[in-house]
Design a protein around this motif. Structure first.
Motif, short mmCIF file in Angstrom:
data_model
loop_
_atom_site.label_atom_id
_atom_site.label_comp_id
_atom_site.label_asym_id
_atom_site.label_seq_id
_atom_site.Cartn_x
_atom_site.Cartn_y
_atom_site.Cartn_z
N SER A 35 65.26 38.10 59.75
CA SER A 35 64.71 37.79 58.46
C SER A 35 63.02 37.56 58.98
CB SER A 35 65.50 37.40 57.60
OG SER A 35 65.49 35.90 57.71
N SER A 82 66.79 44.09 52.30
CA SER A 82 66.92 43.72 50.41
C SER A 82 65.78 42.16 50.58
CB SER A 82 68.03 42.46 50.52
OG SER A 82 68.91 42.16 51.77
N TYR A 83 64.98 42.06 50.05
CA TYR A 83 63.98 41.29 49.61
C TYR A 83 64.86 40.03 48.55
CZ TYR A 83 59.57 39.38 49.01
OH TYR A 83 58.76 38.31 49.09
N ARG A 116 62.47 36.60 51.70
CA ARG A 116 62.20 37.38 53.05
C ARG A 116 62.68 38.46 53.14
NH1 ARG A 116 61.52 33.06 56.79
NH2 ARG A 116 62.70 34.76 58.29
N TYR A 117 62.39 39.01 54.11
CA TYR A 117 63.17 41.06 54.29
C TYR A 117 64.39 40.73 55.02
CZ TYR A 117 58.73 42.43 52.20
OH TYR A 117 57.57 42.50 51.57
N HIS A 118 65.69 40.93 54.14
CA HIS A 118 66.25 41.05 55.40
C HIS A 118 67.04 42.22 55.99
CE1 HIS A 118 67.69 36.27 54.46
NE2 HIS A 118 66.85 36.32 53.92
N TYR A 143 55.80 46.89 45.69
CA TYR A 143 55.89 46.73 46.60
C TYR A 143 54.15 46.72 46.86
CZ TYR A 143 54.31 46.31 51.73
OH TYR A 143 53.79 46.22 53.01
N LEU A 152 61.74 48.43 46.09
CA LEU A 152 61.04 47.02 45.45
C LEU A 152 59.44 47.34 45.10
CD1 LEU A 152 59.98 44.64 48.85
CD2 LEU A 152 60.49 47.21 48.94
#
Length: 466
Positions: free
Chosen positions: A68, A40-41, A45-47, A292, A290
């Motif tokens: 993350s 997820s974003y 932050r990207y997790h 991107y 997302l």
């Protein structure tokens, strides 16, 4: 950065005692990992979560680990996010699932298992705003369907279509077909089963994604080079007896999503498909939808996959279970990958951010046979013109012990990007999917790249950026 961050995962890797441990792909220093989960974003932050057993290098009592990053380059490791609840619906493991925002609350939807058969339930957990702490109360959003034809269910995935939220799960049917199950999800706490959505009875699916169970199903919109977007489904192709040796690998379907004129439910119609990775060491990818790298916010998606350890495949030397136990770790996640459709085919590329790992230049426009460091990026350029085609080989070791780790064709004018991170090799070709491979250097062994006539290679050592 949250105070609960344990450490920089990549900085720890640089001092790992095992020379086969990858330094530029984040994972805990010890323990088993497999499927990426909950990608997820959120809040900049990207997790990336992943199935995790911190206690040994074997698959058991699966939890969710967590890393993350704000930039896909610097990664922080966090405490375990989800753990099996004694007596709960996930008492035998918190398996594959997703993380989504429910309102503004991060919410995990995952397969909880109470035994190691085919039955699982969709379990819900709520997270803090930074996704570091989680509340597990054993809430079940969807149980095994009351359909005698459905014998195995797993791996929920959420998608949106025409302003509504839907979910799907991979399944296996009593007649041997793999299947997708469809759910409407007005409330994340209560998923409404809509029935069997797609199966391997579909001729396009049968040709490109044959399996007994479709595991880790994904459905995202990706950009098409000629304009617009396409829907891409991806499945991990499970066969009975696989036991982490997934000979069918991962497949994908490209198609359209339309509304059924009567029910309004989405209908996926596949038109083409193929492999999602050409290596034998790649399984259980997860894709996050997302916008991107696009000024117009067109649909885009990033993918992470799992590269497993193994006894050696396709002539490559592997590791025995005893060697894996002694090393104390197993499994690594790939670089994040960008998906697109070009000329009707799926194209997979590394995210541009990984160029930040380029360190000292080792070779520029090298030809013939090139020695490659154990942590390296290589950019291969095929010669132009009719005589520019040939084959590329990446070999580990020499003489009788030499292993051909990668061998592939290089078209005239084509580019290949090759990443070597200790025991993990990723190869990205122009207009193609990637190839993910594992190989384990013995002390003193070198990597050597052989190029066709006219082709050249630029080589960089990998280094952690400041």
């Amino acid at each position: 950065m949250t105070d609960l961050a344990l450490s920089s995962s990549l900085a720890m890797a640089a001092t790992h005692p095992d020379p086969a441990f990858p330094r530029f792909h984040p994972r805990p220093a010890q323990g088993w990992i497999n499927d990426p989960n909950g990608i997820s974003y959120i809040n900049g932050r990207y997790h990336v979560f992943f199935q995790y057993n911190p206690l040994s290098a074997r698959h058991s009592q699966i939890q969710w680990g967590h890393v993350s990053s704000a930039d896909l380059v610097h990664w922080e490791e966090y405490p375990v996010a989800l753990s099996p609840q004694p007596g709960g619906p996930d008492s035998a493991g918190c398996w594959t699932g997703v993380v989504t925002l429910d309102g503004f609350v991060p919410t995990a939807c995952y397969s909880g298992v109470q035994d190691h058969g085919g039955h699982s339930q969709v379990v819900i957990a709520r997270g803090s705003a930074d996704l570091v702490t989680w509340k597990q109360d054993g809430h079940v959003a969807a149980s095994m369907p009351a359909d005698p034809l459905v014998t195995a269910v797993r791996d929920p995935f959420i998608f949106h279509f025409n302003g509504a939220r839907y979910a799907m799960q991979g399944a296996g049917l009593a007649d041997g077909r793999a299947a997708l199950l469809l759910y409407t999800v007005e409330s994340l706490d209560d998923w409404k089963y809509q029935g069997i959505w797609l199966t391997t009875a579909d001729p396009v699916a049968a040709a490109h994604t044959p399996a007994e169970i479709w595991e880790c199903p994904q459905l995202v919109q990706v950009p098409v080079s000629s304009g617009g977007s396409a829907w891409v489904m991806m499945f991990s192709l499970w066969l009975s007896g696989d036991d982490h040796e997934h000979a069918n690998g991962v497949g994908h379907l490209i198609g359209s999503l339309t509304a059924d004129p009567l029910s309004g439910l989405p209908v996926f119609t596949p038109s083409s498909g193929g492999k999602a990775d050409l290596g034998r060491d790649f399984y259980a990818p997860q894709i996050v939808q997302l916008s991107y790298g696009s000024a117009d916010s067109s649909p885009a998606a990033l993918l992470w996959g799992w590269a497993n350890e193994g006894p050696g495949r396709d002539g490559r030397r592997g590791r025995t279970e005893e060697e894996i136990d002694d090393a104390g770790w197993s499994g690594v996640l790939t670089h994040p990958r960008v998906l697109s459709v070009v000329d009707g085919a799926l194209v997979v590329s590394p995210v541009p951010e990984v160029e930040a790992y380029r360190g000292a230049s080792v070779a520029t426009r090298a030809a013939g046979s090139v020695v490659v460091p154990g942590f390296a990026e290589v950019l291969v350029r095929g010669a132009s013109g009719a005589s520019g085609a040939g084959s590329v080989e990446l070999v580990l070791g020499s003489g009788a012990d030499a292993q051909v780790v990668y061998s592939g064709s290089l078209a005239a004018g084509e580019e290949l990007r090759i990443f070597v991170d200790a025991s993990l090799v990723e190869v990205y070709g122009s207009g193609s999917v990637a190839t993910t491979l594992r190989a384990y250097p013995a002390p003193g062994e070198e990597w050597q790249l052989t190029l066709p006539s006219g082709a050249t290679a630029d080589v960089w050592e990998l280094a952690l950026p400041a």
